[in-house]
Design a protein around this motif. Sequence first.
Motif, short mmCIF file in Angstrom:
data_model
loop_
_atom_site.label_atom_id
_atom_site.label_comp_id
_atom_site.label_asym_id
_atom_site.label_seq_id
_atom_site.Cartn_x
_atom_site.Cartn_y
_atom_site.Cartn_z
N TYR A 71 -32.33 14.28 -7.70
CA TYR A 71 -32.43 15.66 -8.14
C TYR A 71 -31.07 16.30 -8.46
N SER A 72 -30.07 15.46 -8.65
CA SER A 72 -28.78 15.97 -9.13
C SER A 72 -28.89 16.25 -10.62
N TYR A 73 -28.02 17.08 -11.14
CA TYR A 73 -28.02 17.36 -12.57
C TYR A 73 -27.76 16.09 -13.38
N ASN A 74 -26.89 15.22 -12.89
CA ASN A 74 -26.62 13.98 -13.62
C ASN A 74 -27.89 13.15 -13.79
N ARG A 75 -28.64 12.97 -12.70
CA ARG A 75 -29.83 12.15 -12.77
C ARG A 75 -30.90 12.81 -13.64
N LEU A 76 -31.04 14.11 -13.51
CA LEU A 76 -32.04 14.83 -14.30
C LEU A 76 -31.68 14.79 -15.79
N ALA A 77 -30.38 14.87 -16.10
CA ALA A 77 -29.94 14.75 -17.50
C ALA A 77 -30.19 13.34 -18.01
N ASP A 78 -30.00 12.33 -17.16
CA ASP A 78 -30.29 10.95 -17.56
C ASP A 78 -31.78 10.77 -17.84
N ASP A 79 -32.62 11.45 -17.08
CA ASP A 79 -34.06 11.40 -17.33
C ASP A 79 -34.38 11.94 -18.74
N ILE A 80 -33.73 13.03 -19.10
CA ILE A 80 -33.95 13.61 -20.43
C ILE A 80 -33.52 12.63 -21.51
N ARG A 81 -32.42 11.91 -21.28
CA ARG A 81 -31.96 10.90 -22.25
C ARG A 81 -33.04 9.82 -22.43
N MET A 82 -33.66 9.40 -21.34
CA MET A 82 -34.71 8.39 -21.42
C MET A 82 -35.90 8.91 -22.22
N VAL A 83 -36.25 10.18 -22.04
CA VAL A 83 -37.36 10.76 -22.80
C VAL A 83 -37.04 10.78 -24.29
N ILE A 84 -35.86 11.25 -24.64
CA ILE A 84 -35.47 11.34 -26.05
C ILE A 84 -35.42 9.96 -26.69
N ASP A 85 -34.86 8.98 -25.99
CA ASP A 85 -34.77 7.63 -26.55
C ASP A 85 -36.16 6.99 -26.69
N THR A 86 -37.03 7.23 -25.73
CA THR A 86 -38.38 6.68 -25.81
C THR A 86 -39.15 7.27 -26.97
N LEU A 87 -38.98 8.57 -27.19
CA LEU A 87 -39.67 9.23 -28.30
C LEU A 87 -39.05 8.89 -29.66
N GLN A 88 -37.83 8.32 -29.62
CA GLN A 88 -37.09 7.98 -30.84
C GLN A 88 -36.96 9.21 -31.75
N SER A 89 -36.70 10.34 -31.11
CA SER A 89 -36.59 11.59 -31.85
C SER A 89 -35.19 11.76 -32.43
N GLU A 90 -35.12 12.40 -33.58
CA GLU A 90 -33.86 12.73 -34.24
C GLU A 90 -33.83 14.24 -34.47
N ASP A 91 -32.63 14.78 -34.61
CA ASP A 91 -32.48 16.19 -34.96
C ASP A 91 -33.24 17.09 -33.99
N VAL A 92 -33.05 16.84 -32.69
CA VAL A 92 -33.78 17.55 -31.64
C VAL A 92 -33.11 18.89 -31.34
N THR A 93 -33.93 19.94 -31.20
CA THR A 93 -33.46 21.19 -30.61
C THR A 93 -33.80 21.12 -29.13
N LEU A 94 -32.78 21.19 -28.28
CA LEU A 94 -32.98 21.12 -26.84
C LEU A 94 -32.99 22.53 -26.28
N VAL A 95 -34.09 22.89 -25.60
CA VAL A 95 -34.27 24.23 -25.05
C VAL A 95 -34.40 24.13 -23.54
N GLY A 96 -33.58 24.87 -22.80
CA GLY A 96 -33.66 24.85 -21.35
C GLY A 96 -33.69 26.24 -20.77
N HIS A 97 -34.60 26.46 -19.82
CA HIS A 97 -34.67 27.75 -19.13
C HIS A 97 -34.15 27.59 -17.71
N SER A 98 -33.28 28.51 -17.28
CA SER A 98 -32.79 28.57 -15.91
C SER A 98 -32.16 27.25 -15.49
N MET A 99 -32.70 26.56 -14.48
CA MET A 99 -32.17 25.26 -14.10
C MET A 99 -32.29 24.28 -15.26
N GLY A 100 -33.35 24.41 -16.06
CA GLY A 100 -33.49 23.57 -17.24
C GLY A 100 -32.34 23.77 -18.21
#
Length: 274
Positions: free
Chosen positions: A71-100
């Motif tokens: 639950y560190s920011y590093n690990r949670l950010a790495d999770d987001i990287r895995m999601v983006i790579d799995t989706l093979q998304s390009e030109d992503v707008t990343l939106v985060g609220h509060s802790m997000g």
Amino acid sequence: MGYYIPVERNVNLFVEDCDPGYGKPILFIHGWPLNHKMFEYQFNQLPKMGYRCIGVDLRGFGKSDRPWSGYSYNRLADDIRMVIDTLQSEDVTLVGHSMGGAIAIRYMARHSGHKVSKLVLIGAAGFTRRPGIPYGLTKKEIKRWEQSWSKLIAATYTDRPKMLDGVWDIFFARYVTKRLKDWFHGLGIEASGHATAKCAVSLRDEDVGQDFSKIDVPTGIFHSVQDKVCPFAFAELMHAQIRGSELIPFQYSGHGLFYEELEKLNRELIRFIG
């Protein structure tokens, strides 16, 4: 549609994808202690205008797996990287609220903005311990911020439902119905207790101030001047430190500006993304 994405061994994150393969992708990272459902009033409007809304439940929240650690920011950010790579998304707008928002900031620094073309920070927890810098919190304000989170952490371990009631009391600046508060309360209850507490520790202890200078994409900072959870000083600090950022103040809401001023937020989000 909803599906699961593995981010490490025995840890899968739930993802809701409004229209896989179509539209400009917007990846939403929810705030503490909620899940992707908090963005319902964005998900039911933006796809009409050609945007692909993707919501992820962070580990420990919503329908995602609930490991004891990570639950560190590093690990949670790495999770987001895995999601983006799995989706093979390009030109992503990343939106985060509060802790997000803090996780989005860490993602941009840690992963060099991989696949992200624009960043939107909504009431982001842009916390830094460096007092005395332009637009930053004073030492007294930093101590008050840390103490408030310490109280929330302690209450999480003793009476989490009551703790959440206290959160909603300061979350909104305008009147919202009891049923809406009950709905938000239910989203908070869906989270695991240990994830709620451990992410509150990250919110209290982690410093994303060193990450601001590493962001090099257009950044929209959406923040309410009445926010009692993440003070407007956070927005001013981020605006001063993130090159080329745009600060969009919200006058009539609190930390829940995505709902309290949803029409303005949706309108400004569409304008900013283009």
